[in-house]
Design an enzyme around this catalytic site. Structure first.
Site, PDB file in Angstrom:
ATOM      1  N   ALA A 321     -11.685   7.277   9.177  1.00  0.00           N
ATOM      2  CA  ALA A 321     -10.362   7.742   8.777  1.00  0.00           C
ATOM      3  C   ALA A 321     -10.437   8.952   7.851  1.00  0.00           C
ATOM      4  O   ALA A 321      -9.671   9.916   7.999  1.00  0.00           O
ATOM      5  CB  ALA A 321      -9.611   6.598   8.100  1.00  0.00           C
ATOM      6  N   HIS A 444     -20.971   1.845 -20.138  1.00  0.00           N
ATOM      7  CA  HIS A 444     -21.741   0.605 -20.085  1.00  0.00           C
ATOM      8  C   HIS A 444     -20.820  -0.575 -20.382  1.00  0.00           C
ATOM      9  O   HIS A 444     -19.974  -0.459 -21.254  1.00  0.00           O
ATOM     10  CB  HIS A 444     -22.855   0.631 -21.136  1.00  0.00           C
ATOM     11  CG  HIS A 444     -23.678  -0.625 -21.124  1.00  0.00           C
ATOM     12  ND1 HIS A 444     -24.561  -0.920 -20.106  1.00  0.00           N
ATOM     13  CD2 HIS A 444     -23.720  -1.679 -21.987  1.00  0.00           C
ATOM     14  CE1 HIS A 444     -25.133  -2.092 -20.353  1.00  0.00           C
ATOM     15  NE2 HIS A 444     -24.638  -2.568 -21.488  1.00  0.00           N
TER      16      HIS A 444
HETATM   17  P1  FAD Z   1      -5.602   7.041  15.089  1.00  0.00           P
HETATM   18  O1  FAD Z   1      -5.536   6.369  13.777  1.00  0.00           O
HETATM   19  O2  FAD Z   1      -6.132   6.292  16.257  1.00  0.00           O
HETATM   20  O3  FAD Z   1      -4.106   7.545  15.406  1.00  0.00           O
HETATM   21  C1  FAD Z   1      -3.805   8.179  16.606  1.00  0.00           C
HETATM   22  C2  FAD Z   1      -2.311   8.058  16.839  1.00  0.00           C
HETATM   23  O4  FAD Z   1      -1.967   8.870  17.955  1.00  0.00           O
HETATM   24  C3  FAD Z   1      -1.863   6.638  17.196  1.00  0.00           C
HETATM   25  O5  FAD Z   1      -0.869   6.219  16.303  1.00  0.00           O
HETATM   26  C4  FAD Z   1      -1.328   6.754  18.624  1.00  0.00           C
HETATM   27  O6  FAD Z   1      -0.214   5.913  18.875  1.00  0.00           O
HETATM   28  C5  FAD Z   1      -0.920   8.223  18.693  1.00  0.00           C
HETATM   29  N1  FAD Z   1      -0.903   8.812  20.046  1.00  0.00           N
HETATM   30  C6  FAD Z   1      -1.883   8.765  20.999  1.00  0.00           C
HETATM   31  N2  FAD Z   1      -1.512   9.484  22.084  1.00  0.00           N
HETATM   32  C7  FAD Z   1      -0.274  10.009  21.799  1.00  0.00           C
HETATM   33  C8  FAD Z   1       0.616  10.856  22.509  1.00  0.00           C
HETATM   34  N3  FAD Z   1       0.299  11.356  23.710  1.00  0.00           N
HETATM   35  N4  FAD Z   1       1.805  11.154  21.940  1.00  0.00           N
HETATM   36  C9  FAD Z   1       2.135  10.679  20.705  1.00  0.00           C
HETATM   37  N5  FAD Z   1       1.319   9.902  19.980  1.00  0.00           N
HETATM   38  C10 FAD Z   1       0.110   9.569  20.507  1.00  0.00           C
HETATM   39  N6  FAD Z   1     -12.393   3.985   9.283  1.00  0.00           N
HETATM   40  C11 FAD Z   1     -12.732   4.155   7.982  1.00  0.00           C
HETATM   41  O7  FAD Z   1     -12.933   5.290   7.553  1.00  0.00           O
HETATM   42  N7  FAD Z   1     -12.834   3.088   7.129  1.00  0.00           N
HETATM   43  C12 FAD Z   1     -12.616   1.827   7.547  1.00  0.00           C
HETATM   44  O8  FAD Z   1     -12.726   0.885   6.753  1.00  0.00           O
HETATM   45  C13 FAD Z   1     -12.282   1.609   8.911  1.00  0.00           C
HETATM   46  N8  FAD Z   1     -12.049   0.363   9.370  1.00  0.00           N
HETATM   47  C14 FAD Z   1     -11.702   0.185  10.675  1.00  0.00           C
HETATM   48  C15 FAD Z   1     -11.478  -1.104  11.114  1.00  0.00           C
HETATM   49  C16 FAD Z   1     -11.135  -1.339  12.435  1.00  0.00           C
HETATM   50  C17 FAD Z   1     -10.894  -2.753  12.908  1.00  0.00           C
HETATM   51  C18 FAD Z   1     -10.964  -0.235  13.321  1.00  0.00           C
HETATM   52  C19 FAD Z   1     -10.542  -0.454  14.742  1.00  0.00           C
HETATM   53  C20 FAD Z   1     -11.174   1.063  12.883  1.00  0.00           C
HETATM   54  C21 FAD Z   1     -11.556   1.292  11.551  1.00  0.00           C
HETATM   55  N9  FAD Z   1     -11.808   2.561  11.067  1.00  0.00           N
HETATM   56  C22 FAD Z   1     -12.171   2.747   9.756  1.00  0.00           C
HETATM   57  C23 FAD Z   1     -11.687   3.759  11.926  1.00  0.00           C
HETATM   58  C24 FAD Z   1     -10.319   4.450  11.700  1.00  0.00           C
HETATM   59  O9  FAD Z   1      -9.278   3.535  11.975  1.00  0.00           O
HETATM   60  C25 FAD Z   1     -10.207   5.662  12.599  1.00  0.00           C
HETATM   61  O10 FAD Z   1     -11.319   6.512  12.396  1.00  0.00           O
HETATM   62  C26 FAD Z   1      -8.930   6.444  12.298  1.00  0.00           C
HETATM   63  O11 FAD Z   1      -7.784   5.643  12.521  1.00  0.00           O
HETATM   64  C27 FAD Z   1      -8.848   7.696  13.165  1.00  0.00           C
HETATM   65  O12 FAD Z   1      -7.684   8.393  12.853  1.00  0.00           O
HETATM   66  P2  FAD Z   1      -6.988   9.339  13.917  1.00  0.00           P
HETATM   67  O13 FAD Z   1      -5.852   9.985  13.192  1.00  0.00           O
HETATM   68  O14 FAD Z   1      -7.995  10.191  14.562  1.00  0.00           O
HETATM   69  O15 FAD Z   1      -6.438   8.389  15.064  1.00  0.00           O
END
Ligand code: FAD
Ligand code: NAD
Length: 468
Positions: A321, A444
C-alpha cells in the site's frame, strides 16, 4: 470525440495508489476526477491491510491476556468472532468515510462506476443506471490487484476462501488449511491459530516467507509452530474434495510426485495476487500489459502511452500500500511538471506476524552482490530492557552499511518491527551513517534503542551486546 465531461487528471481506482494521487494532483492545483467502481480505499482499507491488522491486534489482545501467567495475570478470554468482525467493519467504515471526505475537501471530483478506455484520451464510465464519457489530459491507472485463483480451488466453492472471505467469517473454523506461507498465509494462519483453529500450512517452496532471509523467517515460523501451526513445506496444493461429516480433504504433491492429504473444514488460498487490467478495455488506449500482467512504467510512473500513468499493484511488485501511495505522489508530481521520480532504495516492507518482520534496503548478501564490502551490526532483543519488560525477547535488529559507514539496509524481526523500521528507512533516505544513528540519543527504555545498539555493534562500540 465530444465527451460528456472533461478533466485535467483522471484517476481510475480509489485505493491507496489512486486516492493519494488524486489528492496530491488537486493540491497541485489541477482539476481532478477520481473514478471508483466499488469502495473508497480499495483493497487496502476494505479487504486488505486494515481488516487484517484489526484481526492481528484483536487476536493479540486475547492471546497475550491468555498467556501472561508469568506476569501474574490469569485470564481465559472468550472470543466472539461475529462481534470482532463488527468492530473491524467499524474501523474500515471510519477510514473509508475519511478518504471520501478528504477527496471532497481537496476538490477532487468523485465519480462512481467502472472506467474503460474508448481511446487514449477518453473513458466511458458505466454505472447500473447510466453511462458517461470523460475526456482527460492525463490519466493515472490505479486499478490494483486481485487474488490468484489456483487451479482446483475455485473461490466460488463454499469451503475455499480468499483473504477477503477469511476476513468476513462469523465463526472460527475448527480446522483450517492455508495454502501458501507468504505474507497473507503467515499473517492469517497466526490470526486463526490465536482464534483457536487447528491450522495446517502447505507451502510449495522449502520454507515460510521465502522472500526473507532464513534466520529472519525462522523466528516467525518457530513462534507459529509454538501456536500449533503445522507446516508442510515442499508441498504444492493440487485440489480438494468432500469428506465425511461436511469436512474436506486438501490434496498436495511434492516436486517428486509424492501425494499427501490434509483434513479441514475450510481452506484459505493465498498464493499471490495478480494486477487488475481487464476492467479497462486497455487496448483501446494502446496499453498492453506485460506477460506478468502489469502495466510497465518509467520512474515517473508513465506508461509508454504519453499522458497515461500506472501506479500501485497494477504497476507490479512490490504490491504494498505505501508503495502504491508513493508512486501516486510521484505520478501526480510528474503531471504537475515537477522533477519527480520514484526511488527504490528505501522501500520498507513489514509482515504483521508474531513477532513482526520489517526490512528496508539491502541485506548483507544483496549489498555484497552490488559490490559493497558490507559492515553488519546486530542487537538481539533478549538484551533489550524494554523487550524484556514487554515479555517479547525473540528476534533481533540487523543493520547493514557500506564499508565507509553509509546505511544500506536493515532487517528487523521482533516486537514492533514495523514501527522500528522507520528509523533506518529515514536514515537511508537521508544518507545517514552508522555514526549518525549511534550518536543519536534514544529514549530509555525503548525498543528503538536496539536500532542504535545495532549501529554501535557495526562500529564495534556496542555497550549492551558483545561486539562482533
Ligand atoms: P487497490 O487497493 O487494489 O485499489 C484499486 C481500486 O481500483 C479498487 O477499489 C477497485 O475497485 C478499483 N478499480 C479497478 N478497476 C476499476 C475500473 N475500471 N474503474 C474504476 N475503479 C476500478 N499492503 C501493505 O503495505 N501492508 C499491509 O499490511 C498489507 N496487508 C494486506 C493484507 C491483505 C489480506 C491483502 C489482500 C493485501 C494487503 N496489502 C498490504 C497489499 C495492499 O492492499 C495493496 O498493495 C494495495 O491495496 C494496493 O493499492 P492500489 O491502490 O494499487 O490498489
Ligand atoms: P505471496 O506471494 O506473499 O506468497 C504466496 C506463497 O504461496 C509463496 O510462498 C508461494 O511459494 C506459495 N505457493 C504458490 N503456489 C502454491 C501452491 N500451489 N501450493 C502451495 N504453495 C504455493 O502472496 P500472498 O500471501 O497471497 O500475498 C499477496 C501479496 O499481497 C503479497 O505479495 C504482498 O504484496 C501483499 N500483502 C502484503 C502484506 C503486508 O505488507 N504485510 C500483507 C498481506 C499481503
Amino acid at each position: 470525440m465530444d465527451a460528456d465531461n472533461t478533466t485535467e487528471v483522471l484517476v481510475i481506482g480509489a485505493g491507496p495508489g489512486g486516492y493519494v494521487a488524486a489528492i496530491r494532483a488537486a493540491q497541485h492545483g489541477l482539476d481532478v476526477t477520481l473514478v471508483e467502481r466499488d469502495a473508497y480505499g480499495g483493497v487496502c482499507l476494505n479487504r486488505g491491510c486494515i481488516p487484517s491488522k484489526a484481526y492481528v491486534s484483536a487476536t493479540d489482545v486475547a492471546h497475550d491476556a491468555a498467556t501472561a501467567e508469568e506476569m501474574g495475570i490469569y485470564a481465559d478470554p472468550a472470543i466472539d468472532l461475529a462481534a470482532m468482525c463488527d468492530w473491524k467493519d467499524g474501523v474500515v467504515d471510519r477510514l473509508t468515510g475519511g478518504v471520501e471526505k478528504l477527496c471532497k475537501a481537496n476538490g477532487v471530483g468523485l465519480v462512481e462506476g467502472t472506467a474503460a478506455f474508448l481511446d487514449s484520451e477518453t473513458v466511458r464510465v458505466e454505472r447500473d443506471e447510466d453511462t458517461e464519457t470523460i475526456a482527460f489530459e492525463n490519466c493515472i491507472v490505479a486499478t490494483g490487484s486481485r487474488p490468484i485463483e489456483l487451479p482446483g480451488f475455485s473461490f466460488a466453492a463454499d469451503p475455499v476462501l480468499d483473504s477477503a472471505a477469511a476476513l468476513e467469517l462469523d465463526s472460527v473454523p475448527d480446522r483450517l488449511v492455508v495454502v501458501g506461507a507468504g505474507y497473507i498465509g503467515m499473517e492469517l494462519s497466526t490470526v486463526f491459530a490465536k482464534l483457536g483453529s487447528d491450522v495446517t500450512v502447505v507451502e510449495a517452496l522449502d520454507g515460510a516467507l521465502p522472500g526473507y532471509e532464513d534466520d529472519v523467517a525462522r523466528v516467525v515460523r518457530k513462534r507459529a509452530e509454538s501456536l500449533g501451526v503445522d507446516f508442510h513445506f515442499g508441498e504444492g496444493a493440487t485440489g480438494w474434495r468432500d469428506a465425511a461429516d461436511g469436512d474436506i480433504v486438501v490434496t498436495t504433491e511434492t516436486a517428486d510426485g509424492e501425494a499427501s492429504t490434509h483434513g479441514a473444514d475450510r481452506v484459505l488460498v493465498a498464493v499471490g495476487r495478480e494486477p487488475v487490467t481487464d476492467t479497462l478495455d486497455a487496448a483501446n488506449a494502446g496499453l498492453e500489459p506485460t506477460d506478468d500482467g502489469v502495466f510497465e512504467t518509467d520512474e515517473r510512473g508513465e506508461t509508454d502511452i504519453s499522458g497515461i500513468y500506472a501506479v500501485g499493484d497494477v504497476a507490479g511488485e512490490p504490491m504494498l500500500a505505501h508503495v502504491a501511495s508513493a508512486e501516486g505522489l510521484v505520478a501526480a508530481g510528474a503531471i504537475a511538471g515537477e522533477p519527480a521520480a520514484f526511488d527504490t532504495r528505501a522501500i520498507p516492507a513489514a509482515v504483521f506476524t508474531d513477532p513482526e518482520i520489517a526490512t528496508v534496503g539491502l541485506t548483507e548478501a544483496e549489498a555484497a552482490e552490488e559490490g559493497y564490502d558490507p559492515v553488519v551490526g546486530e542487537m538481539p532483543f533478549n538484551a533489550s530492557g524494554r523487550a524484556l519488560t514487554a515479555g517479547e525477547t525473540d528476534g533481533f535488529v540487523r543493520i547493514v552499511a557500506s564499508a565507509d559507514g553509509f546505511l544500506l539496509g536493515a532487517q528487523i524481526v521482533g516486537p514492533e518491527a514495523s514501527e522500528l523500521v522507520a528509523e533506518p528507512t529515514l536514515g537511508i533516505e537521508m544518507g545517514a551513517t552508522l555514526e549518525d544513528v549511534a550518536a543519536t540519543i534514544h529514549t530509555h527504555p525503548t525498543l528503538s534503542e536496539a536500532v542504535m545498539e545495532a549501529a554501535e555493534n557495526a562500529l564495534g562500540q556496542a555497550i549492551h551486546t558483545l561486539n562482533r
